[in-house]
Each structure stands twice: as C-alpha cells, then as structure tokens.
Design a protein around this motif. Structure first.
Motif, PDB file in Angstrom:
ATOM      1  N   LEU A  71       7.690   8.614  10.897  1.00 52.01           N
ATOM      2  CA  LEU A  71       7.778   9.831   9.992  1.00 52.01           C
ATOM      3  C   LEU A  71       7.839   9.390   8.411  1.00 52.01           C
ATOM      4  O   LEU A  71       7.009  10.300   7.838  1.00 52.01           O
ATOM      5  N   ARG A  72       7.899   8.387   8.077  1.00 52.79           N
ATOM      6  CA  ARG A  72       7.712   7.721   6.441  1.00 52.79           C
ATOM      7  C   ARG A  72       6.407   7.607   6.280  1.00 52.79           C
ATOM      8  O   ARG A  72       5.709   8.012   5.384  1.00 52.79           O
ATOM      9  N   VAL A  73       5.514   6.927   7.142  1.00 57.34           N
ATOM     10  CA  VAL A  73       4.027   6.801   6.964  1.00 57.34           C
ATOM     11  C   VAL A  73       3.293   8.256   7.099  1.00 57.34           C
ATOM     12  O   VAL A  73       2.669   8.368   6.161  1.00 57.34           O
ATOM     13  N   SER A  74       3.626   9.075   7.821  1.00 60.44           N
ATOM     14  CA  SER A  74       3.065  10.596   7.748  1.00 60.44           C
ATOM     15  C   SER A  74       3.319  11.265   6.656  1.00 60.44           C
ATOM     16  O   SER A  74       2.504  11.719   6.038  1.00 60.44           O
ATOM     17  N   THR A  75       4.684  11.031   5.948  1.00 60.06           N
ATOM     18  CA  THR A  75       4.792  11.388   4.927  1.00 60.06           C
ATOM     19  C   THR A  75       4.093  10.845   3.434  1.00 60.06           C
ATOM     20  O   THR A  75       3.504  11.398   2.695  1.00 60.06           O
ATOM     21  N   ASN A  76       3.911   9.443   3.720  1.00 57.85           N
ATOM     22  CA  ASN A  76       3.046   8.696   2.846  1.00 57.85           C
ATOM     23  C   ASN A  76       1.775   9.014   2.932  1.00 57.85           C
ATOM     24  O   ASN A  76       0.931   9.138   1.915  1.00 57.85           O
ATOM     25  N   LEU A  77       1.111   9.353   4.021  1.00 61.02           N
ATOM     26  CA  LEU A  77      -0.238   9.688   4.244  1.00 61.02           C
ATOM     27  C   LEU A  77      -0.409  11.233   3.344  1.00 61.02           C
ATOM     28  O   LEU A  77      -1.696  11.290   2.774  1.00 61.02           O
ATOM     29  N   SER A 124       0.725  -1.257  -0.077  1.00 61.73           N
ATOM     30  CA  SER A 124       0.121   0.007  -0.094  1.00 61.73           C
ATOM     31  C   SER A 124       1.012   1.250  -0.013  1.00 61.73           C
ATOM     32  O   SER A 124       1.980   1.444   0.514  1.00 61.73           O
ATOM     33  N   LEU A 125       0.249   2.397  -0.674  1.00 64.48           N
ATOM     34  CA  LEU A 125       1.098   3.486  -0.431  1.00 64.48           C
ATOM     35  C   LEU A 125       0.970   4.137   0.853  1.00 64.48           C
ATOM     36  O   LEU A 125       2.342   4.504   1.158  1.00 64.48           O
ATOM     37  N   LEU A 126       0.452   3.649   1.608  1.00 69.39           N
ATOM     38  CA  LEU A 126       0.656   4.025   3.210  1.00 69.39           C
ATOM     39  C   LEU A 126       1.811   3.760   3.798  1.00 69.39           C
ATOM     40  O   LEU A 126       2.458   4.628   4.523  1.00 69.39           O
ATOM     41  N   PHE A 127       2.105   2.465   3.559  1.00 72.11           N
ATOM     42  CA  PHE A 127       3.263   1.799   4.435  1.00 72.11           C
ATOM     43  C   PHE A 127       4.329   1.510   3.245  1.00 72.11           C
ATOM     44  O   PHE A 127       5.260   0.744   3.596  1.00 72.11           O
ATOM     45  N   ALA A 153     -12.725   1.752  -4.541  1.00 72.45           N
ATOM     46  CA  ALA A 153     -11.412   1.355  -3.690  1.00 72.45           C
ATOM     47  C   ALA A 153     -10.946  -0.031  -3.679  1.00 72.45           C
ATOM     48  O   ALA A 153     -12.050  -0.764  -2.995  1.00 72.45           O
ATOM     49  N   GLU A 154     -10.092  -0.611  -4.281  1.00 71.77           N
ATOM     50  CA  GLU A 154      -9.897  -2.105  -4.134  1.00 71.77           C
ATOM     51  C   GLU A 154      -8.818  -2.296  -2.905  1.00 71.77           C
ATOM     52  O   GLU A 154      -8.377  -1.568  -2.178  1.00 71.77           O
ATOM     53  N   VAL A 155      -8.451  -3.756  -2.962  1.00 75.42           N
ATOM     54  CA  VAL A 155      -7.578  -4.240  -1.962  1.00 75.42           C
ATOM     55  C   VAL A 155      -6.097  -3.178  -2.074  1.00 75.42           C
ATOM     56  O   VAL A 155      -5.585  -2.978  -3.184  1.00 75.42           O
ATOM     57  N   GLY A 156      -5.681  -2.951  -0.959  1.00 75.01           N
ATOM     58  CA  GLY A 156      -4.502  -2.222  -0.569  1.00 75.01           C
ATOM     59  C   GLY A 156      -4.923  -0.658  -0.762  1.00 75.01           C
ATOM     60  O   GLY A 156      -3.778  -0.011  -0.562  1.00 75.01           O
ATOM     61  N   LYS A 157      -5.844  -0.126  -1.059  1.00 76.05           N
ATOM     62  CA  LYS A 157      -6.345   1.093  -1.245  1.00 76.05           C
ATOM     63  C   LYS A 157      -6.785   1.640   0.230  1.00 76.05           C
ATOM     64  O   LYS A 157      -7.310   0.677   1.104  1.00 76.05           O
ATOM     65  N   THR A 158      -6.684   2.967   0.601  1.00 78.30           N
ATOM     66  CA  THR A 158      -7.645   3.251   1.899  1.00 78.30           C
ATOM     67  C   THR A 158      -8.762   4.132   1.571  1.00 78.30           C
ATOM     68  O   THR A 158      -8.902   4.535   0.483  1.00 78.30           O
ATOM     69  N   ILE A 159      -9.402   4.257   2.839  1.00 78.61           N
ATOM     70  CA  ILE A 159     -10.680   4.852   2.397  1.00 78.61           C
ATOM     71  C   ILE A 159     -10.939   5.959   3.721  1.00 78.61           C
ATOM     72  O   ILE A 159     -10.445   5.804   4.873  1.00 78.61           O
TER      73      ILE A 159
END
Length: 223
Positions: A125-131, A9-12, A75-81
């Motif tokens: 910090l990486r997750v916050s940036t990804n968000l 996922s983009l988030l992680f 939104a499919e698997v791996g995406k956020t809502i």
C-alpha cells in the motif's frame, strides 16, 4: 541486488530492505543493463513496466518526422522511467527512452504495483501511494519544461529555468543536472547562442557560473 538506491528512491520511500526485497518478488522485478545511446524503450511502444535506475543515467527525448531530436528530461540513479505510460498501458510512448550512459535498470510490473496482492501487506500500500506521488512529481516537471518552452528568447528561457531551479533548491546558488550540450537541448536553443547569452549575463552581473554551478545575483538587471 544493491538496495542503496532502491531504499532512497521515492518509489520505495518508507520501506525497509526486507520489505523492498519482498516487493521486488511481488512485482516480478527484472534487471537489465544497457550501453550508452542504446534505446531502452522506443516511441510507439506500449509499456507495462516501470524502470528504476540503479546505475548510470537516462535521457527522454522526442524525435520529429524530420529527424530533429529534443531532450525532454534526464533521469539519474534512483529515479524511475516510464511510470505514467506503464500505468496507462493502452497509450503508446510518445518519446524515446535512451541510455545516456552505460546503465542498469530494474523493471517492475506496474499493474501489480497499483493493485494490492492477496496478502494485502502494508508495504505494498505504501508503494502504491508513493507511485501516485511520483507521477504527480513527474507531471510537475513536465509542466516546468512546458513553461520554459513558452519563452521566446534564449535569455528568457535561461532566466525562467534558473529561476525555477533556485525556487526548487531554496537558494540562489545551486548545481544544475545538465552539462552545456544537455542544457541546450533541454531549453531548445542553439548551442552557440546559449554560450553567448550566458557570457553576456555573467558580464552584466546577472549570474555567475562555473560549469554546472550557478549563482544568481538579485542586483543584476535582467532585460
């Protein structure tokens, strides 16, 4: 928990399985399962958690006061809502988030995701940036939908959508994520009108298609 889709996922993005597991604890992650057509988050509710889909897929839809439903996106698997609303919890949802199929979603506390914990770990910090990037991507997707909605005719909407998809995929041949019923709702057109227009465009040599696989012909004359 299956880390396959979490890691992709983009988030992680950029996080190891060990780091993700640590972050799930930090973000108070909770997993929930839903049946097809069950409302996950209703319009009007304030949300504080971001959902990441582990199984199935979800649709985001708007229902007007007269009961007419229009699909905003899927939104499919791996995406956020719900990420934008969770990051602005004072703003209630303007849409319904609905299980399009049976699905499993892990929900995480958005406030904890945005603000670094006392440990100040690098992966947080990486997750916050990804968000931040994820919300930007979602805004671009909504802008695309708004652009398509400005087109007046069914053909113009189809051409606008397929052109944007071709640009996004970097090819004149690609698969779209929607079946005909879903595409009808996404474009905001009549089902029979869409089918008829696609047939006319195919006969005119503008496009070729089979189910959700499309090929755009640059030699076709778009009117």
């Amino acid at each position: 928990m299956d880390f396959y889709y979490l890691k992709r996922s983009l988030l992680f993005q950029g996080c190891t399985e060990e780091q993700i597991n640590m972050m799930l604890t930090c973000f108070d992650a909770k997993m929930r399962s839903y049946q097809k057509n069950e409302i996950i988050r209703p319009a009007g509710r304030n949300v504080t958690t971001i959902g990441l889909i582990l199984e199935g897929n979800v649709r985001v839809q708007h229902t007007d006061p007269w009961g007419n439903v229009s699909i905003v996106t899927f939104a499919e698997v791996g995406k956020t809502i719900g990420e934008a609303y969770a990051c602005a919890p004072s703003r209630p949802l303007m849409v319904d988030i609905v299980a399009n199929t049976d699905c499993t979603i892990v929900f995480m506390n958005a406030h904890k995701m945005m603000h670094r914990c006392p440990k100040r770990c690098e992966c947080h910090l990486r997750v916050s940036t990804n968000l931040t990037e994820l919300i930007a991507v979602r805004n671009l997707e909504l802008a695309r939908h708004g652009y398509i909605a400005t087109k007046k005719s069914t053909r113009q909407k189809v051409i606008a959508y397929l052109s944007l998809m071709a640009t996004e995929r970097g090819s004149l041949e690609f698969d779209i994520p929607y079946n005909r019923e879903q595409l009808t709702s996404y474009l905001g057109v009549d089902r029979s009108a869409l089918s008829a227009e696609l047939s006319r465009m195919k006969k005119a040599g503008i496009i070729d298609y089979r189910k959700n696989h499309f090929i755009l012909n640059e030699q076709g004359e778009v009117i």
